[in-house]
Scaffold this active site. Structure first.
Site: not given
Length: 274
Positions: A43, A73, A48, A106
């Site tokens: 994931d 996401k 990120y 998200h």
């Protein structure tokens, strides 16, 4: 490895590996370790900034693509129909993949009121076969109700903060009623206070496991999908080693009673970072 069947028939591992707050370079080694240990679900997310590192690990893993389950996401700044389609292309390119297994919104960021249009872009990606399943993160019941009323493809899951101090019981009931899985981010709670509780330590001692393994097992037995994160190889292995024991009903109840409805992350209604 336990798998669950999502509402569109797609199989997903119930235990996955999360890479939030993992640096891009570090993500490659962490994900490679996770895959070696046995994780098949990874994931990540655009925000990120480690999709490239994750993609590199997937490429190096020597595992057939169809045996891996990859989630990413769309971030708040890319919300809206056209922007989401563009963001998806960028994520796919960074990951070095032809498709992702699961694409998620998200945050609902309700102040901007773009999450329905964003989700409609996910529906297009799903109908075009570029994603195997679509869902959401951090959605309250009111946000899910709008998606169910205004969109045509039901989300397969809602990924939310969930741990013994925030068990999300009301949301879980709603999701269960609509055949939507709940997936826990921060399943061991940021800061890990719950792992220091005497009640959790006593259960861990009685089953011969660590407090973290006990909490992950609690999630699994509550039919929650779970994605613990670590960059430490021994911890990555420990978090995966949760399929050879079961918690009793009494032990489950002990953990269920710890709920305080206490968040560490933002409340989705207030999250408006772009």
């Amino acid at each position: 490895m336990n798998t669950i069947t999502l509402n569109n028939g797609v199989e997903m591992p119930q235990l996955g590996f999360g890479v939030w707050q993992v640096q891009n370079e570090e993500a490659t080694a962490a994900v490679q370790t996770a895959i070696e240990v046995g994780y098949r679900s990874i994931d990540t997310a655009m925000i990120y900034q480690n999709e490239e590192g994750v993609g590199k690990a997937i490429k190096n893993a020597g595992i057939a693509r169809e045996d891996l389950f990859i989630t990413t996401k769309v971030w708040n700044t890319d919300q809206g129909y056209e922007q989401t389609l563009k963001a998806f292309d960028e994520s796919l390119e960074k990951l070095g993949l032809d498709y992702v297994d699961l694409y998620l919104v998200h945050w609902p960021t309700p102040q901007f009121d773009t999450y329905v249009d964003t989700y409609k872009a996910l529906e297009k990606l799903y109908k075009d076969g570029r994603v195997k399943a679509i869902g959401v993160c951090n959605f309250h019941i009111e946000h899910l109700e709008r998606i169910l009323n205004e969109c045509s493809v039901k989300p397969v899951l809602n990924q939310v903060e969930c741990h013994p101090y925030l068990s999300q019981n009301e949301l879980k009931e709603f999701c269960k009623k609509h055949d939507i899985y709940v997936e826990a981010w921060s399943p061991l709670q940021q800061g890990g206070e719950v792992l220091q509780l005497d009640s959790i330590k006593e259960i861990a001692n009685s089953v011969g496991k660590t407090p973290a393994q006990v909490v992950l097992r609690w999630h699994l037995q509550n039919d929650t999908i779970v994605i613990p994160k670590s960059v430490t190889p021994s911890r990555i292995k420990e978090n995966f080693d949760v399929f050879d024991f079961e918690l009793s009903q009494a032990q489950m109840e002990t953990i269920n009673k710890l709920n305080r409805n206490e968040r560490k992350g933002p409340d989705p209604s207030d999250m408006n970072v772009r």
